[in-house]
Scaffold this active site. Structure first.
Site, PDB file in Angstrom:
ATOM      1  N   ARG B 257       0.795  -1.179  -0.350  1.00 46.68           N
ATOM      2  CA  ARG B 257      -0.277   0.009  -0.339  1.00 46.68           C
ATOM      3  C   ARG B 257       0.630   1.002   0.116  1.00 46.68           C
ATOM      4  NH1 ARG B 257      -3.893  -2.340  -2.139  1.00 46.68           N
ATOM      5  NH2 ARG B 257      -5.607  -2.666  -0.948  1.00 46.68           N
ATOM      6  N   GLU B 286      -4.602   7.075  -5.903  1.00 46.82           N
ATOM      7  CA  GLU B 286      -4.648   6.244  -7.408  1.00 46.82           C
ATOM      8  C   GLU B 286      -5.813   6.718  -8.339  1.00 46.82           C
ATOM      9  OE1 GLU B 286      -4.549   1.916  -6.083  1.00 46.82           O
ATOM     10  OE2 GLU B 286      -2.522   2.171  -4.783  1.00 46.82           O
ATOM     11  N   HIS B 305      -1.504   0.060 -10.156  1.00 47.31           N
ATOM     12  CA  HIS B 305      -1.913  -0.889  -9.246  1.00 47.31           C
ATOM     13  C   HIS B 305      -2.683  -2.205 -10.159  1.00 47.31           C
ATOM     14  CE1 HIS B 305      -3.602  -0.826  -5.437  1.00 47.31           C
ATOM     15  NE2 HIS B 305      -3.732  -2.352  -5.610  1.00 47.31           N
TER      16      HIS B 305
END
Lengths: 379, 343
Positions: B257, B286, B305
């Site tokens: 993370r 994000e 991601h």
């Protein structure tokens, strides 16, 4: 009975330095049960004359090998060091011809016409896995050299697997494409598949093929292997889901998302993938990878297979002609990746030393050596 | 409360609510129906404009399969009958935050989808390593220029010569260790509690406790962080921590993370020569905003991601189904989230 023969170390030869010649050693017999300590106490000169013939730009690999061997086995001494390029002097030739054991780059042997010119040689250990240039230079019925020829199998296996999976994952996970997206500051998620959903077809199932199968299974891939004969019950490897024979190649091609050829270069593999055989790849638009030898498929076959929608891409490390000629269309085809025969290029002096020492001990005991080249088979 | 309850043969099983991005929700619902035909499934929405029908559906729900960011926008008080929540993705930090802020409602167990993501994330990590070690970008560059040059590639290191330090040693970390070992990479694992000899995994060469982080950093060519987002991992690598990577100019890979390391730390670590490169799949915000300096820094690789976002429907719902059966048989559930620990 061990004779004592006087010897002195031959100074290593680099570039233009001169060499002090020593008297030749004769290997009569070696006591296999002797410990390192004991053999140190024995008179010098009971060891076979060992040399290294190699050429490596940059670090002196031959010195690395010798040092690595010396560390654990001071009883094994390298007497001859020859750099194969740019030339081999007359003195160096003499030195090489006096060797009884030689660690060599087979290409240099070929370049200097030494294959049948090493009268004292009892065993040559090649630095590479592929010895086809050497073996194909003899006519199929011989005569073949009288010395043992071994090749470097083991160490290359994991490197070849690294190459194969490096390119497979790069393609499936869009690693190269994501670099381009970053250059444009673009956050864009590209859908992908996982290897666990894909089938890998391995053509040429020797030690390298088996290693690739092992790694494929670590990623939970479905694995098909093309073999000369089905393994007997109980001999099936844990990493292969389906075995097929050469006659079943079409079925294997149709089932595979990726096909890797590790076939050696022998007459029976010439043009193995030429003609229409790759048309069987169209159901899955197989990506064709070649890390074996370039004799199995022509450049034109690859181009045609791509343009006809038979295969979806090609990753090629080996070619009919190397270096790949400038005018080959493979360089510029958008679906072809050209790598300059580097899949198994890394040489580690200490690894070669380890293999060599193991082989040496077997050799002096008269045992069979792993990766002994069968002149008939050609590998 | 353990949350499970026995289902009598005469009972009609309660409906399972699926709260997920629409297209995926449909796929998930269809897959669940295919694998468990007797299951009743309700697609629910979390939107701001909930119709009366939506509210009725939510009100009666006892089981919810969902994803964290949608739970955030859902008002949990609309689900007074919820007995079990299953998060279909691995990272539960947003759910934990939501539950903590609505304390009175967190009396049901929350479970998460673990193990499903492990292999694809390990694939990503090994792919990144192989791509760098075998210099695939340089190979492509040479091909573009039609250069056949072997010598420049001769001195690559086989993976057997390198080490990887894995920070965050849950099921993803363990899978990364297994795949790394397949290639003969030396594996260091950072753990909270050192395992006993019997508990040690054969794929780990050395376990390091948090106090030995420096050792791990200075020994690893690659550092992979899969730390979850919890208060204790905020800024885990900030300050001078990464200076301990100097010895090997470690390549830092973050697939956990974004809270674990700030942008400015990454840039500083690169500019000071502490780390050799940063491969970042997760960020504070994000999508990564266009103005972030990470985009233009040559020492950074950005991936959006995607280390573990591919859905293979039948495998994706496996833990959910397994837990569904356990729930009604009165067995303990798998992968329960400890709301206090945050994962």
């Amino acid at each position: 009975m061990i004779r004592c023969v006087q010897t002195e170390i031959i100074k290593r030869l680099f570039g233009g330095k001169s060499v002090n010649r020593s008297t030749t050693l004769k290997m009569l017999s070696v006591d296999p049960s002797s410990s390192v300590g004991a053999s140190m106490r024995k008179e010098e000169g009971t060891r076979p004359l060992v040399g290294i013939l190699a050429t490596f730009v940059g670090s002196p690999l031959e010195r690395e090998i010798a040092d690595a061997v010396q560390k654990t086995r001071p009883d094994i001494r390298f007497e001859v060091f020859v750099r194969g390029k740019p030339t081999i002097s007359e003195k160096e030739m003499e030195d090489l011809k006096s060797c009884e054991i030689l660690i060599a780059d087979p290409n240099i042997i070929m370049d200097h016409n030494l294959a049948n010119n090493l009268p004292n040689l009892k065993w040559m250990h090649c630095l590479w896995a592929g010895v086809d240039r050497f073996t194909r230079s003899f006519s199929p019925s011989g005569p073949f050299p009288s010395y043992l020829l071994t090749r470097n199998g083991d160490f290359f296996c994991i490197q070849m697997a690294e190459y194969v999976f490096g390119y497979i994952i790069d393609k499936e996970r869009h690693i190269t494409e994501m670099k381009k997206l970053k250059e444009q500051s673009l956050w864009k998620r590209l859908p992908y598949r996982t290897l666990s959903e894909l089938t890998l077809g391995i053509v040429g199932f020797g030690d390298i093929g088996k290693e690739i199968a092992r790694v494929a299974k670590a990623f939970q891939m479905n694995v098909w292997a093309l073999v000369k004969s089905f393994p007997k019950d109980g001999e099936q490897g844990p990493h292969v889901d389906e075995y097929r024979l050469s006659s079943d190649l079409p079925e294997l091609l149709a089932a595979s998302d990726y096909v890797v050829s590790i076939l050696p270069s022998v007459p029976s593999t010439d043009g193995f993938f030429d003609g229409d055989i790759l048309s069987h790849c169209s159901p899955k638009l197989t990506t064709f990878m070649n890390i074996g030898r370039g004799n199995v498929v022509k450049d034109e076959t690859i181009i045609a297979a791509l343009d006809r929608g038979w295969i979806g891409g090609a990753v090629l490390d080996v070619f009919s002609v190397e270096p790949l000629p400038e005018d080959s269309p493979l360089w510029t085809h958008p679906k072809v990746i050209v790598t300059p025969h580097i899949a198994g290029l890394c040489i580690s002096g200490s690894k070669i030393a380890g293999d060599f020492v193991q082989n040496y001990d077997r050799f002096v005991k008269g045992e069979t050596l792993p990766y002994t080249v069968d002149w008939d088979k050609g590998y | 409360m353990d949350g499970h309850r026995r289902l009598e043969s005469t009972d009609r099983p309660p409906a399972v609510g699926v709260l997920f991005n629409y297209h995926s929700a449909v796929v998930i619902a269809n897959t669940l129906k295919k694998l468990s035909p007797k299951m009743r499934i309700e697609l629910v929405s979390s939107g701001l404009d909930l119709s009366e029908n939506d509210k009725r559906k939510l009100d009666s729900l006892e089981i919810l399969f969902t994803q964290p960011n949608l739970v955030q926008s859902l008002k949990l008080h609309l689900l007074p009958n919820l007995k079990w929540m299953h998060c279909l993705i691995a990272g539960v930090d947003l759910i934990v935050e939501t539950l903590k802020s609505e304390k009175s409602i967190s009396s049901f167990p929350v479970t998460r989808n673990a193990s499903y993501f492990d292999l694809q994330m390990a694939e990503y990590v090994i792919g990144i390593i192989l791509s760098r070690e075998r210099r695939i970008a340089d190979v492509h560059e040479n091909q573009r220029n039609q250069i056949w040059d072997q010598e420049v590639f001769r001195k690559f290191r086989p993976l057997t010569d390198i080490s990887i330090g894995i920070c965050g040693f849950g099921s993803i970390g363990k899978e990364i260790a297994r795949v790394a070992k397949t290639f003969g990479i030396k594996v260091y694992a950072l753990v909270r509690n050192l395992p006993t000899e019997a508990e040690q995994s054969p794929t780990v060469d050395e376990y390091k406790s948090i106090g030995e982080l420096g050792d791990l950093l200075s020994s690893s060519e690659y550092l992979v962080s899969i730390l979850p987002c919890t208060p204790s991992t905020n800024g885990f690598y900030d300050g001078d921590v990464l200076s301990m990577c100097r010895r090997k100019k470690t390549v830092f890979i973050n697939i956990g993370r974004g809270n674990a390391v700030s942008e400015s730390t990454v840039i500083r670590a690169l500019n000071e020569g502490w780390i050799g490169h940063a491969v970042l799949d997760v960020f504070d915000k994000e999508p990564l905003p266009a103005e972030s300096p990470l985009w233009s820094h040559p020492g950074v690789t950005i991936t959006p991601h995607i280390s573990g976002t591919h859905m293979i429907p039948e495998r994706f719902v496996k833990v959910a189904l397994d837990n569904y059966n356990r729930f009604f048989r009165g067995e303990s559930l798998l992968n329960i989230v400890d709301v206090n620990k945050g994962y």
